[in-house]
Design an enzyme around this catalytic site. Structure first.
Site, PDB file in Angstrom:
ATOM      1  N   GLY A  39     147.168  68.858  73.624  1.00 11.14           N
ATOM      2  CA  GLY A  39     147.479  70.279  73.769  1.00 11.14           C
ATOM      3  C   GLY A  39     148.827  70.497  74.426  1.00 11.14           C
ATOM      4  O   GLY A  39     149.838  69.903  74.044  1.00 11.14           O
ATOM      5  N   GLY A  40     148.838  71.356  75.450  1.00 12.41           N
ATOM      6  CA  GLY A  40     150.087  71.695  76.138  1.00 12.41           C
ATOM      7  C   GLY A  40     150.756  70.476  76.737  1.00 12.41           C
ATOM      8  O   GLY A  40     151.979  70.472  76.937  1.00 12.41           O
TER       9      GLY A  40
ATOM     10  N   GLY B 214     180.380  61.686  51.301  1.00 16.58           N
ATOM     11  CA  GLY B 214     180.197  62.621  52.414  1.00 16.58           C
ATOM     12  C   GLY B 214     179.902  61.886  53.704  1.00 16.58           C
ATOM     13  O   GLY B 214     180.228  62.362  54.804  1.00 16.58           O
ATOM     14  N   ALA B 215     179.296  60.706  53.578  1.00 18.55           N
ATOM     15  CA  ALA B 215     178.946  59.949  54.782  1.00 18.55           C
ATOM     16  C   ALA B 215     180.204  59.534  55.543  1.00 18.55           C
ATOM     17  O   ALA B 215     180.177  59.392  56.763  1.00 18.55           O
ATOM     18  CB  ALA B 215     178.109  58.738  54.410  1.00 18.55           C
TER      19      ALA B 215
HETATM   20  C1  HXC Z   1     139.384  70.455  82.420  1.00 18.79           C
HETATM   21  C2  HXC Z   1     139.182  68.295  81.726  1.00 18.79           C
HETATM   22  C3  HXC Z   1     140.072  68.534  80.656  1.00 18.79           C
HETATM   23  C4  HXC Z   1     140.612  69.845  80.529  1.00 18.79           C
HETATM   24  C5  HXC Z   1     139.450  66.485  80.570  1.00 18.79           C
HETATM   25  N1  HXC Z   1     138.820  67.022  81.615  1.00 18.79           N
HETATM   26  N2  HXC Z   1     140.227  67.397  79.951  1.00 18.79           N
HETATM   27  N3  HXC Z   1     138.860  69.251  82.587  1.00 18.79           N
HETATM   28  N4  HXC Z   1     140.245  70.766  81.432  1.00 18.79           N
HETATM   29  N5  HXC Z   1     141.491  70.138  79.562  1.00 18.79           N
HETATM   30  C6  HXC Z   1     137.919  66.335  82.549  1.00 18.79           C
HETATM   31  C7  HXC Z   1     136.600  65.948  81.922  1.00 18.79           C
HETATM   32  O1  HXC Z   1     135.695  67.013  82.015  1.00 18.79           O
HETATM   33  C8  HXC Z   1     136.192  64.764  82.808  1.00 18.79           C
HETATM   34  O2  HXC Z   1     135.677  65.260  84.021  1.00 18.79           O
HETATM   35  C9  HXC Z   1     137.518  64.111  83.130  1.00 18.79           C
HETATM   36  O3  HXC Z   1     138.516  65.101  82.915  1.00 18.79           O
HETATM   37  C10 HXC Z   1     137.831  62.921  82.235  1.00 18.79           C
HETATM   38  O4  HXC Z   1     137.656  63.324  80.883  1.00 18.79           O
HETATM   39  P1  HXC Z   1     136.860  62.434  79.819  1.00 18.79           P
HETATM   40  O5  HXC Z   1     136.668  63.264  78.618  1.00 18.79           O
HETATM   41  O6  HXC Z   1     135.653  61.849  80.483  1.00 18.79           O
HETATM   42  O7  HXC Z   1     137.896  61.253  79.570  1.00 18.79           O
HETATM   43  P2  HXC Z   1     138.290  60.526  78.217  1.00 18.79           P
HETATM   44  O8  HXC Z   1     137.050  60.119  77.496  1.00 18.79           O
HETATM   45  O9  HXC Z   1     139.260  59.454  78.606  1.00 18.79           O
HETATM   46  O10 HXC Z   1     139.021  61.609  77.316  1.00 18.79           O
HETATM   47  C11 HXC Z   1     140.234  62.214  77.740  1.00 18.79           C
HETATM   48  C12 HXC Z   1     140.637  63.396  76.809  1.00 18.79           C
HETATM   49  C13 HXC Z   1     139.427  64.363  76.684  1.00 18.79           C
HETATM   50  C14 HXC Z   1     141.015  62.829  75.444  1.00 18.79           C
HETATM   51  C15 HXC Z   1     141.850  64.055  77.428  1.00 18.79           C
HETATM   52  O11 HXC Z   1     138.929  64.661  77.994  1.00 18.79           O
HETATM   53  C16 HXC Z   1     139.785  65.637  75.999  1.00 18.79           C
HETATM   54  O12 HXC Z   1     139.816  65.646  74.782  1.00 18.79           O
HETATM   55  N6  HXC Z   1     140.010  66.679  76.807  1.00 18.79           N
HETATM   56  C17 HXC Z   1     140.279  68.004  76.261  1.00 18.79           C
HETATM   57  C18 HXC Z   1     141.628  68.044  75.585  1.00 18.79           C
HETATM   58  C19 HXC Z   1     141.992  69.440  75.180  1.00 18.79           C
HETATM   59  O13 HXC Z   1     141.500  69.923  74.143  1.00 18.79           O
HETATM   60  N7  HXC Z   1     142.701  70.150  76.079  1.00 18.79           N
HETATM   61  C20 HXC Z   1     142.999  71.554  75.974  1.00 18.79           C
HETATM   62  C21 HXC Z   1     144.163  71.655  75.028  1.00 18.79           C
HETATM   63  S1  HXC Z   1     144.672  73.290  74.807  1.00 18.79           S
HETATM   64  P3  HXC Z   1     134.618  64.457  84.887  1.00 18.79           P
HETATM   65  O14 HXC Z   1     134.227  65.404  85.970  1.00 18.79           O
HETATM   66  O15 HXC Z   1     133.500  64.116  83.953  1.00 18.79           O
HETATM   67  O16 HXC Z   1     135.306  63.230  85.409  1.00 18.79           O
HETATM   68  C22 HXC Z   1     146.116  73.360  75.599  1.00 18.79           C
HETATM   69  C23 HXC Z   1     146.772  74.662  75.394  1.00 18.79           C
HETATM   70  C24 HXC Z   1     148.225  74.656  75.761  1.00 18.79           C
HETATM   71  O17 HXC Z   1     146.530  72.485  76.247  1.00 18.79           O
HETATM   72  C25 HXC Z   1     149.046  74.987  74.592  1.00 18.79           C
HETATM   73  C26 HXC Z   1     150.468  75.218  74.952  1.00 18.79           C
HETATM   74  C27 HXC Z   1     151.380  75.244  73.739  1.00 18.79           C
END
Ligand code: HXC
Length: 513
Positions: free
Chosen positions: A169-170, A403-404
């Site tokens: 994401g961001g 051109g290059a």
């Molecule tokens: C809050 C989060 C989080 C998030 C992970 N965690 N991502 N908490 N917000 N975005 C937390 C989990 O709940 C977990 O907490 C801990 O971090 C570790 O995550 P896991 O999933 O257990 O780890 P892993 O299996 O290694 O996977 C990592 C990951 C996955 C690939 C990053 O967590 C994931 O897909 N997260 C979401 C990604 C996402 O969609 N983000 C939002 C994008 S939108 P605990 O308590 O269990 O340890 C965005 C908008 C901005 O960013 C756009 C701007 C242009």
């Protein structure tokens, strides 16, 4: 007083522990270092000063009021690398997956502002699940605050992003707007949306590694500039990269002490083969020109038909852009034009003189290239060279066709010194293609067309496949022997050291994006 000291010590100890020992162990198990360990290996020993260790988030929804972690998932501060000031933030995956909250973003913004105001590089060690989902628009706003600063800082201070975990994401857009991205193999990913969303939306089945791993972004997309084997290698690569860069856009490039020797390099005389269609390795030419072991290649596995990277020439940093005859005969195409243009613009931002080594048969023809806008993308390189005001020197080793020839830092678009080796061929196109067009009727009418073509080819080659027509017009300043190239370049760049060019008054140009 003792109680108060103890309270502070307890708080700082808690902050150091981030998301707790279990999550730290899990991080280590994945072969990853923690945020603090990464900073430790990055900075000069004992130089790190932390800012904001006691910051906490303000979120109340989804039980967040009960989940307060000091520092809020990012370690920020400043220190030195090789004695030079840098600002750094390192996201802590043990705290909510390094996700970005409003306060986490505020901490990053604070050091971004300090970095710009004090003219020192910003290094981001990214390990983040993106926007903190529990905070909704507050975290989106936090990202936008960072994006805005990335852009305001662009061209003012070098910005380097290490990707040291799954960044989604961001978390990928801020690095994309910095100058360099370094990804760690097998433990880092970059994608806008992960494999699950991809499956839902496009029905594609893809692994995280295939979708956005280090090798994908190093070779297919070109998103990452460098790839590291592990976390320690990653911070070492950041340090090496910084050693070539000035602190900011008003600073001079690093200049290591160097005593001039004879500087002749006889090994350069035998690199270009007799047969003009035979490839050779342009990196051997680079190795024969620059200070020993000083070439640091960027984007090594992407668009290999152009080679870009930093080096030192008599101790001083330069940027190199070179056609690579070993890959697609060194032709310019969409990807190599974009790669070259981005590198040229970076060097120009930070006063890094440019050396161009040219052996290019032209632009790659075909529907694939045309439909992918070789016109627009090829112009990026032309535009980037044309607007660059740093010292610019070209050496034509062999082909400079069509051109290059114009695009690759020709005299006409503002290069300062243009050298050619005696093997240079500077023409609209190769002798065979040219003869087939301009002597078409004569060849068709000949008793032996193949013989006639060969004769016309020889005639065209004798007239144009050499550097002397261009030298006679002053488009080439000097035809030099390969063995004296290093000596000539050291002198040319020293002569150009104080070059000062002012462009026309305008807001900014409009590069064909
Ligand atoms: C809050 C989060 C989080 C998030 C992970 N965690 N991502 N908490 N917000 N975005 C937390 C989990 O709940 C977990 O907490 C801990 O971090 C570790 O995550 P896991 O999933 O257990 O780890 P892993 O299996 O290694 O996977 C990592 C990951 C996955 C690939 C990053 O967590 C994931 O897909 N997260 C979401 C990604 C996402 O969609 N983000 C939002 C994008 S939108 P605990 O308590 O269990 O340890 C965005 C908008 C901005 O960013 C756009 C701007 C242009």
């Amino acid at each position: 007083m003792d109680n108060k000291v103890q309270k502070l010590q307890e708080k700082l100890a808690a902050a150091k522990l981030g998301g707790g020992q279990t999550r730290i162990d899990a991080q280590h198990k994945k072969g990853k270092l923690t945020a603090r360990e990464r900073i430790h290996f990055l900075l000069d020993e004992g130089s790190f000063e932390e800012i904001g260790a006691l910051v906490t988030h303000r979120s109340k929804d989804f039980g967040m009021a009960e989940q307060i972690v000091l520092g809020d998932g990012v370690v920020t501060g400043y220190g030195t690398i090789g004695g030079r000031l840098v600002y750094v933030f390192a996201q802590d995956f043990t705290v909510f997956g390094g996700s970005l909250s409003e306060t986490h973003a505020e901490k990053i913004c604070k050091i971004m502002d300090l970095a710009v105001q004090n003219g020192a590089p910003l290094i981001g060690l990214n390990d983040s699940g993106g926007a903190r989902i529990q905070e909704g628009v507050n975290s989106l706003g936090g990202y936008a605050d960072i994006f805005y600063r990335n852009v305001q800082s662009s061209g003012v201070i070098p910005q380097i992003s290490a990707i040291m975990g799954p960044c989604a994401g961001g978390a990928v857009y801020s690095p994309a707007m910095t100058d360099f991205i370094i990804m760690v193999e097998n433990s880092s990913y970059m994608f806008v949306t992960g494999p699950n969303v991809v499956k839902t939306v496009t029905n594609e089945t893809v692994t995280s590694e295939e979708l956005g791993g280090a090798s994908t972004h190093a070779s297919k997309s070109g998103v990452t500039h460098l790839v590291a084997a592990n976390d320690v290698d990653c911070v070492d690569k950041i340090k090496r990269l910084l050693s070539y860069l000035p602190q900011n856009c008003e600073d001079k490039v690093p200049n290591l002490p160097y005593t001039l020797k004879d500087e002749y390099r006889p090994e350069l005389d035998s690199i270009v083969p007799e047969n003009a269609n035979q490839p050779y390795d342009m990196k051997a030419v680079i190795g024969g020109i620059v200070d020993p072991d000083s070439f640091y290649e960027i984007h090594e596995s992407y668009a290999e038909n152009i080679v870009v990277g930093f080096a030192r020439l008599a101790g001083r940093s330069i940027g190199i852009v070179a056609n690579q005859p070993m890959s697609l005969a060194g032709v310019l195409d969409v990807n190599s034009s974009k790669k070259g243009a981005r590198f040229v613009r970076f060097c120009d931002c930070f006063n890094i003189p440019l050396l161009v080594l040219e052996d290019v048969p032209g632009f790659l023809p075909g529907t694939d290239q045309e439909w992918n806008a070789i016109i627009t993308n090829g112009s990026k390189l032309l535009y980037a060279f044309s607007e660059a005001t740093v010292p610019r020197v070209t050496v034509i080793t062999r082909k400079a066709y069509g051109g290059a020839y114009d695009v690759m830092n020709s005299k006409h678009i503002g290069a300062d010194m243009n050298f050619a080796w005696p093997t240079a061929e500077i023409a609209v196109m190769g002798a065979k293609g040219a003869s087939e067009i301009i002597f078409k009727k004569e060849i068709e009418a000949a008793e032996n067309p193949a013989e006639k073509l060969a004769e016309k080819e020889r005639e065209y080659a004798e007239t144009f496949a050499n550097p002397y027509r261009a030298a006679a017009r002053g488009f080439i300043d000097e035809v030099i022997l390969p063995n004296e190239t290093r000596r000539k370049l050291i002198k040319a760049f020293a002569m150009l050291e104080h070059k000062a060019v002012k462009g026309p008054k305008r807001k900014h140009g409009n590069i064909p994006l």
